[in-house]
Design a protein around this motif. Structure first.
Motif, PDB file in Angstrom:
ATOM      1  N   UNK A  45     -17.490   8.725  -2.540  1.00 11.19           N
ATOM      2  CA  UNK A  45     -17.631   8.713  -1.082  1.00 11.19           C
ATOM      3  C   UNK A  45     -17.867   7.325  -0.502  1.00 11.19           C
ATOM      4  N   UNK A  46     -18.555   6.452  -1.267  1.00 12.16           N
ATOM      5  CA  UNK A  46     -18.926   5.140  -0.731  1.00 12.16           C
ATOM      6  C   UNK A  46     -17.823   4.105  -0.836  1.00 12.16           C
ATOM      7  N   UNK A  47     -16.691   4.451  -1.454  1.00 10.97           N
ATOM      8  CA  UNK A  47     -15.626   3.479  -1.705  1.00 10.97           C
ATOM      9  C   UNK A  47     -14.631   3.336  -0.549  1.00 10.97           C
ATOM     10  N   UNK A  48     -14.838   4.072   0.543  1.00 11.71           N
ATOM     11  CA  UNK A  48     -14.003   3.908   1.728  1.00 11.71           C
ATOM     12  C   UNK A  48     -12.585   4.435   1.572  1.00 11.71           C
ATOM     13  N   UNK A  49     -12.398   5.434   0.718  1.00 12.03           N
ATOM     14  CA  UNK A  49     -11.047   5.925   0.427  1.00 12.03           C
ATOM     15  C   UNK A  49     -10.409   6.658   1.592  1.00 12.03           C
ATOM     16  N   UNK A  50     -11.207   7.396   2.347  1.00 15.31           N
ATOM     17  CA  UNK A  50     -10.626   8.095   3.498  1.00 15.31           C
ATOM     18  C   UNK A  50     -10.214   7.102   4.578  1.00 15.31           C
ATOM     19  N   UNK A  51     -10.998   6.040   4.753  1.00 10.99           N
ATOM     20  CA  UNK A  51     -10.598   4.957   5.663  1.00 10.99           C
ATOM     21  C   UNK A  51      -9.281   4.349   5.198  1.00 10.99           C
ATOM     22  N   UNK A  52      -9.176   4.119   3.902  1.00 11.22           N
ATOM     23  CA  UNK A  52      -7.974   3.532   3.319  1.00 11.22           C
ATOM     24  C   UNK A  52      -6.746   4.417   3.535  1.00 11.22           C
ATOM     25  N   UNK A  53      -6.892   5.697   3.244  1.00  9.87           N
ATOM     26  CA  UNK A  53      -5.761   6.627   3.389  1.00  9.87           C
ATOM     27  C   UNK A  53      -5.352   6.755   4.851  1.00  9.87           C
ATOM     28  N   UNK A  54      -6.333   6.833   5.737  1.00 12.67           N
ATOM     29  CA  UNK A  54      -6.011   6.938   7.170  1.00 12.67           C
ATOM     30  C   UNK A  54      -5.285   5.695   7.676  1.00 12.67           C
ATOM     31  N   UNK A  55      -5.613   4.546   7.108  1.00 11.73           N
ATOM     32  CA  UNK A  55      -4.917   3.314   7.489  1.00 11.73           C
ATOM     33  C   UNK A  55      -3.448   3.387   7.078  1.00 11.73           C
ATOM     34  N   UNK A  56      -3.170   3.907   5.898  1.00 11.28           N
ATOM     35  CA  UNK A  56      -1.783   3.976   5.435  1.00 11.28           C
ATOM     36  C   UNK A  56      -0.988   5.093   6.112  1.00 11.28           C
TER      37      UNK A  56
END
Length: 401
Positions: free
Chosen positions: A232-243
């Motif tokens: 959860x702390x690795x910012x993966x959802x932020x990353x996916x939403x950016x792409x």
């Protein structure tokens, strides 16, 4: 020098294990006698007589104070007679029980601080609301229980809270450990905020890698790469939403972790989940990546993902948080963006796609040069041995008469 290296695992589960195993190899390459104390491995591994294993039973009291580890280290000390002990990650496994034995036999103790477990029961200053939280810093660990900070629920929050208090009451780290190695200035200063007494026995030393190879001519397909634990702390959802906003850009995600299923449900067509990779296969993915992405939303220290990327000339886009901006020089060795901010990440990614070949080559070379200066084995070894020698000297000077 006869050196004892101590870590829960002898297998590469994460960054601390990589550093632990790399340190053992580095010391051996330079002619030292190295012994290791770890938990009994779950899988078959290459081993030799210098490895000592603790057969850990999954009981609560063993997570707090392992009698088995204490007996094993005393057996090891009597046989091998190490001059110094270097601790890595021993929480909830080998435990701080071994510190009493090391003190009993007058073995100087060095510890590398890989995370914030000595300040925060859940070790990342990150609460259940996925926000930075420092309420527990300085010994106020009850906040972890009140806020139920562990992602695994109230039982786990209770256990890690009690574990933190147990160490504070019975084995105070700031008094019992002789030298502290911090892998970033950020981490070191965060400890100094509450424990100023550590200043006279602390050293900053970045992680290192053996894998140096600069052949960065990026003319093929441009793909971005994330390598790390899927948590959860690795910012993966932020990353996916950016792409999702960059459908013509490709992202590869390497790793396993507790939110893998959540990520899979969010994947757009231009994002691919590759699972766990290691060795040459992983290095090739990093080498051929346009940029590696470190999108953490918690305090990172000195991520091995950046260390290993720079060492083969792959620049990194990282969150402007924790120890990351110490090693990513914005616009020079990579780029920074605001953590958790999709728009900021999209803006940064878009700008990198406009870089021409000459500009990209300069950034790649700067990343590699930074790694050569700060992450190379030779420099690391010289600094580490100097820390050991200073610790031995201080221990001898301050020994009771």
């Amino acid at each position: 020098m006869k050196i004892l290296q101590i870590n829960n695992f002898l297998e590469k589960f994460g960054g601390s294990e990589t550093v632990y195993l790399n340190t053992i190899e580095l010391l051996k390459q330079n002619g030292n006698d190295v012994f290791s104390l770890s938990l009994l491995p779950q899988n078959d591994i290459d081993s030799n007589l210098s490895n000592y294993f603790v057969n850990k039973k999954n009981l609560l009291h063993n997570k707090l104070y392992s009698i088995a580890a204490q007996k094993k280290i005393e057996h090891l000390i009597k046989i091998e007679k190490p001059e110094i002990a270097h601790i890595h990650n021993i929480f909830g496994g080998i435990t701080f029980s071994i510190i009493s034995s090391l003190i009993k036999y007058h073995i100087p103790i060095v510890i590398t601080i890989h995370d914030f477990r000595l300040l925060c029961p859940v070790f990342i200053f990150y609460n259940r609301q996925n926000r930075i939280c420092e309420k527990c810093n300085g010994g106020k660990y009850y906040h972890c229980l009140i806020d139920n900070c562990s992602p695994f629920g109230i039982v786990r929050s209770t256990i890690v809270t009690f574990e933190s208090y147990f160490r504070q009451w019975f084995i105070p780290f700031e008094e019992r450990i002789d030298s502290f190695i911090f892998v970033s200035n950020f981490t070191m200063n965060k400890f100094f905020e509450k424990y100023s007494s550590l200043k006279n026995k602390s050293y900053q030393l970045y992680n290192f890698t053996f894998n140096f190879n600069f052949e960065k001519n990026k003319t093929a397909e441009k793909y971005f790469l994330f390598v790390g634990r899927l948590s959860r702390e690795k910012g993966l959802l932020t990353l996916i939403n950016a792409f999702k906003e960059l459908p013509n850009s490709r992202l590869l995600i390497v790793g396993e972790g507790p939110i893998k299923k959540d990520i899979f449900l969010e994947l757009p067509p231009n994002v691919e989940l590759l699972g766990f990779k290691k060795g040459e296969e992983l290095l090739l993915l990093i080498k051929n990546a346009y940029f590696v992405l470190v999108t953490s939303e918690c305090y990172e220290n000195n991520p091995m993902g950046i260390v290993e990327s720079f060492a083969i000339g792959t620049p990194v886009i990282g969150s402007n948080i924790g120890g990351i901006p110490e090693i990513i020089q914005d616009g020079i060795t990579g780029f920074l963006f605001e953590p958790g901010n999709v728009s900021s990440l999209v803006h940064t990614l878009t700008n990198t796609l406009k870089i021409n070949i000459e500009e990209y080559s300069i950034i790649s070379k700067e990343a590699f040069n930074f790694a050569k200066k700060h992450f190379n084995p030779s420099t690391h070894y010289n600094k580490l041995i100097d820390i050991y020698n200073k610790t031995l000297l201080n221990k001898k000077y301050n020994a009771p008469i």
